[in-house]
Design a protein around this motif. Structure first.
Motif, PDB file in Angstrom:
ATOM      1  N   GLU A  91      -6.484 -19.223   8.313  1.00 60.72           N
ATOM      2  CA  GLU A  91      -5.252 -19.717   7.685  1.00 60.72           C
ATOM      3  C   GLU A  91      -4.393 -18.542   7.232  1.00 60.72           C
ATOM      4  OE1 GLU A  91      -3.720 -22.071   3.654  1.00 60.72           O
ATOM      5  OE2 GLU A  91      -5.870 -21.829   4.052  1.00 60.72           O
ATOM      6  N   GLN A  92      -3.152 -18.476   7.697  1.00 62.44           N
ATOM      7  CA  GLN A  92      -2.275 -17.383   7.288  1.00 62.44           C
ATOM      8  C   GLN A  92      -1.939 -17.501   5.808  1.00 62.44           C
ATOM      9  OE1 GLN A  92       1.101 -16.113   9.869  1.00 62.44           O
ATOM     10  NE2 GLN A  92       2.336 -16.291   8.018  1.00 62.44           N
ATOM     11  N   ARG A  93      -2.185 -16.426   5.074  1.00 59.24           N
ATOM     12  CA  ARG A  93      -1.908 -16.421   3.637  1.00 59.24           C
ATOM     13  C   ARG A  93      -0.789 -15.452   3.251  1.00 59.24           C
ATOM     14  NH1 ARG A  93      -6.524 -18.013   0.603  1.00 59.24           N
ATOM     15  NH2 ARG A  93      -7.503 -19.791   1.652  1.00 59.24           N
ATOM     16  N   GLN A  94      -0.675 -14.345   3.978  1.00 66.48           N
ATOM     17  CA  GLN A  94       0.325 -13.332   3.653  1.00 66.48           C
ATOM     18  C   GLN A  94       1.052 -12.896   4.925  1.00 66.48           C
ATOM     19  OE1 GLN A  94      -2.610 -10.523   1.799  1.00 66.48           O
ATOM     20  NE2 GLN A  94      -1.150 -10.480   0.101  1.00 66.48           N
ATOM     21  N   LYS A  95       2.329 -12.650   4.804  1.00 61.44           N
ATOM     22  CA  LYS A  95       3.081 -12.019   5.893  1.00 61.44           C
ATOM     23  C   LYS A  95       4.349 -11.413   5.302  1.00 61.44           C
ATOM     24  CE  LYS A  95       4.753 -12.438  10.606  1.00 61.44           C
ATOM     25  NZ  LYS A  95       4.811 -13.279  11.829  1.00 61.44           N
ATOM     26  N   ALA A  96       4.511 -10.100   5.495  1.00 60.14           N
ATOM     27  CA  ALA A  96       5.690  -9.437   4.946  1.00 60.14           C
ATOM     28  C   ALA A  96       5.904  -8.112   5.650  1.00 60.14           C
ATOM     29  CB  ALA A  96       5.527  -9.202   3.442  1.00 60.14           C
ATOM     30  N   PRO A  97       7.166  -7.707   5.797  1.00 59.55           N
ATOM     31  CA  PRO A  97       7.448  -6.367   6.323  1.00 59.55           C
ATOM     32  C   PRO A  97       7.264  -5.326   5.235  1.00 59.55           C
ATOM     33  CG  PRO A  97       9.499  -7.497   5.820  1.00 59.55           C
ATOM     34  CD  PRO A  97       8.399  -8.482   5.549  1.00 59.55           C
ATOM     35  N   VAL A  98       6.882  -4.132   5.625  1.00 51.91           N
ATOM     36  CA  VAL A  98       6.733  -3.032   4.675  1.00 51.91           C
ATOM     37  C   VAL A  98       8.075  -2.702   4.027  1.00 51.91           C
ATOM     38  CG1 VAL A  98       6.085  -0.578   4.476  1.00 51.91           C
ATOM     39  CG2 VAL A  98       4.701  -2.146   5.847  1.00 51.91           C
ATOM     40  N   ALA A  99       9.156  -3.106   4.669  1.00 45.81           N
ATOM     41  CA  ALA A  99      10.493  -2.900   4.090  1.00 45.81           C
ATOM     42  C   ALA A  99      10.662  -3.607   2.752  1.00 45.81           C
ATOM     43  CB  ALA A  99      11.564  -3.390   5.068  1.00 45.81           C
ATOM     44  N   ASP A 100       9.781  -4.580   2.441  1.00 42.40           N
ATOM     45  CA  ASP A 100       9.890  -5.327   1.188  1.00 42.40           C
ATOM     46  C   ASP A 100       9.259  -4.616   0.002  1.00 42.40           C
ATOM     47  OD1 ASP A 100      11.240  -7.293   2.522  1.00 42.40           O
ATOM     48  OD2 ASP A 100       9.648  -8.792   2.412  1.00 42.40           O
ATOM     49  N   LEU A 101       8.672  -3.423   0.205  1.00 46.53           N
ATOM     50  CA  LEU A 101       8.090  -2.685  -0.918  1.00 46.53           C
ATOM     51  C   LEU A 101       9.142  -2.424  -2.000  1.00 46.53           C
ATOM     52  CD1 LEU A 101       5.947   0.069   0.872  1.00 46.53           C
ATOM     53  CD2 LEU A 101       5.082  -1.880  -0.432  1.00 46.53           C
ATOM     54  N   LEU A 159      -2.110  16.298  -3.673  1.00 50.65           N
ATOM     55  CA  LEU A 159      -2.596  15.478  -2.570  1.00 50.65           C
ATOM     56  C   LEU A 159      -3.227  16.381  -1.525  1.00 50.65           C
ATOM     57  CD1 LEU A 159       0.349  12.917  -2.221  1.00 50.65           C
ATOM     58  CD2 LEU A 159      -1.943  12.501  -3.136  1.00 50.65           C
ATOM     59  N   GLU A 160      -4.345  15.912  -0.952  1.00 54.28           N
ATOM     60  CA  GLU A 160      -5.101  16.691   0.011  1.00 54.28           C
ATOM     61  C   GLU A 160      -5.189  15.952   1.336  1.00 54.28           C
ATOM     62  OE1 GLU A 160      -8.647  18.723  -2.212  1.00 54.28           O
ATOM     63  OE2 GLU A 160      -8.353  16.725  -3.058  1.00 54.28           O
ATOM     64  N   PRO A 161      -5.433  16.663   2.435  1.00 53.42           N
ATOM     65  CA  PRO A 161      -5.589  15.990   3.722  1.00 53.42           C
ATOM     66  C   PRO A 161      -6.686  14.921   3.655  1.00 53.42           C
ATOM     67  CG  PRO A 161      -5.419  18.352   4.042  1.00 53.42           C
ATOM     68  CD  PRO A 161      -5.532  18.140   2.561  1.00 53.42           C
ATOM     69  N   GLY A 162      -6.338  13.716   4.068  1.00 55.42           N
ATOM     70  CA  GLY A 162      -7.289  12.618   4.042  1.00 55.42           C
ATOM     71  C   GLY A 162      -7.209  11.739   2.819  1.00 55.42           C
ATOM     72  N   ASP A 163      -6.420  12.124   1.823  1.00 54.03           N
ATOM     73  CA  ASP A 163      -6.191  11.204   0.706  1.00 54.03           C
ATOM     74  C   ASP A 163      -5.498   9.948   1.230  1.00 54.03           C
ATOM     75  OD1 ASP A 163      -7.306  12.421  -1.551  1.00 54.03           O
ATOM     76  OD2 ASP A 163      -5.534  13.654  -1.920  1.00 54.03           O
ATOM     77  N   VAL A 164      -5.823   8.806   0.632  1.00 54.81           N
ATOM     78  CA  VAL A 164      -5.275   7.525   1.073  1.00 54.81           C
ATOM     79  C   VAL A 164      -4.538   6.867  -0.077  1.00 54.81           C
ATOM     80  CG1 VAL A 164      -5.821   5.199   1.939  1.00 54.81           C
ATOM     81  CG2 VAL A 164      -7.070   7.191   2.821  1.00 54.81           C
ATOM     82  N   ILE A 165      -3.350   6.363   0.221  1.00 50.52           N
ATOM     83  CA  ILE A 165      -2.562   5.591  -0.744  1.00 50.52           C
ATOM     84  C   ILE A 165      -2.416   4.178  -0.198  1.00 50.52           C
ATOM     85  CG2 ILE A 165      -0.368   5.363  -1.965  1.00 50.52           C
ATOM     86  CD1 ILE A 165       0.066   8.397  -1.461  1.00 50.52           C
ATOM     87  N   ALA A 166      -2.994   3.196  -0.896  1.00 51.89           N
ATOM     88  CA  ALA A 166      -2.800   1.784  -0.548  1.00 51.89           C
ATOM     89  C   ALA A 166      -1.536   1.317  -1.250  1.00 51.89           C
ATOM     90  CB  ALA A 166      -4.008   0.954  -0.982  1.00 51.89           C
ATOM     91  N   THR A 167      -0.555   0.858  -0.485  1.00 54.05           N
ATOM     92  CA  THR A 167       0.819   0.754  -0.980  1.00 54.05           C
ATOM     93  C   THR A 167       1.156  -0.539  -1.713  1.00 54.05           C
ATOM     94  OG1 THR A 167       1.481  -0.049   1.213  1.00 54.05           O
ATOM     95  CG2 THR A 167       1.704   2.309   0.783  1.00 54.05           C
ATOM     96  N   GLY A 168       0.195  -1.461  -1.829  1.00 51.53           N
ATOM     97  CA  GLY A 168       0.462  -2.711  -2.529  1.00 51.53           C
ATOM     98  C   GLY A 168       0.396  -3.894  -1.591  1.00 51.53           C
ATOM     99  N   THR A 169       0.289  -5.079  -2.178  1.00 51.06           N
ATOM    100  CA  THR A 169       0.101  -6.297  -1.390  1.00 51.06           C
ATOM    101  C   THR A 169       1.270  -7.252  -1.561  1.00 51.06           C
ATOM    102  OG1 THR A 169      -1.625  -7.912  -0.773  1.00 51.06           O
ATOM    103  CG2 THR A 169      -1.086  -7.763  -3.098  1.00 51.06           C
ATOM    104  N   PRO A 170       1.633  -8.004  -0.519  1.00 55.76           N
ATOM    105  CA  PRO A 170       2.699  -8.997  -0.643  1.00 55.76           C
ATOM    106  C   PRO A 170       2.192 -10.294  -1.277  1.00 55.76           C
ATOM    107  CG  PRO A 170       1.953  -8.880   1.619  1.00 55.76           C
ATOM    108  CD  PRO A 170       1.209  -7.815   0.872  1.00 55.76           C
ATOM    109  N   ALA A 171       3.087 -11.224  -1.464  1.00 57.53           N
ATOM    110  CA  ALA A 171       2.732 -12.529  -2.033  1.00 57.53           C
ATOM    111  C   ALA A 171       1.767 -13.265  -1.110  1.00 57.53           C
ATOM    112  CB  ALA A 171       3.989 -13.356  -2.251  1.00 57.53           C
ATOM    113  N   GLY A 172       0.984 -14.174  -1.725  1.00 53.66           N
ATOM    114  CA  GLY A 172       0.077 -15.003  -0.960  1.00 53.66           C
ATOM    115  C   GLY A 172      -1.383 -14.796  -1.296  1.00 53.66           C
TER     116      GLY A 172
END
Length: 294
Positions: A222-232, A249-262
């Motif tokens: 069941e689709q719960r989320q759908k959004a373009p990254v442009a909505d950040l 920041l070092e090579p390989g550090d990861v930034i999780a940019t946030g989640t859309p609605a849903g």
């Protein structure tokens, strides 16, 4: 290129490969022996000429039979940086959910940054240990992950994308009741197995404009989320500038940019994950991150 970390059947060491168009793992080390013993951290921090070698190797690389995909970066240099309330509609649903701990601002004036320890990272296909949340408030958050290449401190927004090695997918799995109880989110979000990541890193040269990427999440089909990254709310350059202002920041550090609605707490009543549920997250060009709750 979609670069991956994998293990061969019966072996414990990590190797670097790439996914072909059909999703098969290609053995880059068979063509470039210098890659043997290298990790994704080495590749992320290498000079641009390394990508050209990898791209050339893909054309000749054999498939790896029985390869097991690992998280593209099984152990990040630091905790995974995560950003909360970074899509407008999700910020609204979170504010109205009762789990926001009394925050005054629906849309935050500055990026909300927390972290997940490396012990939370798992690969696509590996189980999320739902038993670690005794409160029954397990939730999903599909997110675009940004992988740092050339690191630094005090990175200007205008230069930020030059420091991006590539993009991956992160599931910011959350124990909502623990998140609310402790106010600081790490104890609700940093539990072991609560950071599925993968399946690959799509190199930045393949993504001239990350705002064009689209994230979609399904639970049990069941689709719960759908959004373009442009909505950040705060775009990727802004996040890199804000985090690197005082943290190198070092090579390989990861930034999780946030989640859309849903997400599950956006429903009335909330719809939490249960044993056997399957969360499938797709981002344009990267592939699919899929994990079940065990």
């Amino acid at each position: 290129m979609r670069l991956v970390t994998f293990k061969r059947a019966g072996r414990v060491q990590y190797e670097i490969g790439a996914l072909d168009a059909a999703g098969a793992v290609l053995d880059l080390g068979a063509v470039e022996p210098a890659l043997r013993g290298e990790t994704m951290l080495d590749i992320a921090g290498a000079e641009p000429a390394m990508l050209e070698k990898l791209r050339a190797a893909m054309a000749k690389a054999p498939k790896v039979e029985g390869a097991k995909l690992c998280a593209p970066i099984p152990r990040t240099p630091k905790n995974v940086f995560c950003v909360g309330k970074n899509y407008h509609e999700h910020a609204k649903e979170f504010a109205g959910s009762g789990f926001d701990g009394g925050a005054k601002d629906v849309v935050p004036p500055y990026p909300v940054v927390f972290s997940k320890p490396h012990t939370a990272i798992i690969a696509t296909g590996e189980p999320i240990n739902g038993d670690l949340d005794p409160t029954g408030g397990l939730d999903y958050e599909g997110e675009l992950g940004v992988v740092i290449g050339h690191g630094g401190r005090g990175i200007a927004k205008a230069d930020a994308l030059k420091h991006v090695f590539g993009y991956t997918i992160v599931n910011d799995v959350t124990a909502r009741h623990l998140q609310k109880r402790h106010s600081q989110w790490i104890l609700g979000k940093g539990l072991d197995t609560f950071c599925p990541m993968g399946p690959a890193i799509l190199t930045a040269d393949e993504v001239p404009d990350p705002t064009k990427l689209v994230l979609t999440t399904w639970v049990n089909g069941e689709q719960r989320q759908k959004a373009p990254v442009a909505d950040l709310i705060f775009d990727i350059p802004t996040l890199i500038e804000a985090i690197s202002a005082a943290i190198t920041l070092e090579p390989g550090d990861v930034i999780a940019t946030g989640t859309p609605a849903g997400v599950g707490i956006g429903y009335n009543p909330p719809v939490f994950l249960k044993k056997g549920d399957v969360i499938r997250i797709e981002v344009t060009g990267i592939g699919v991150l899929e994990n079940a709750v065990a």
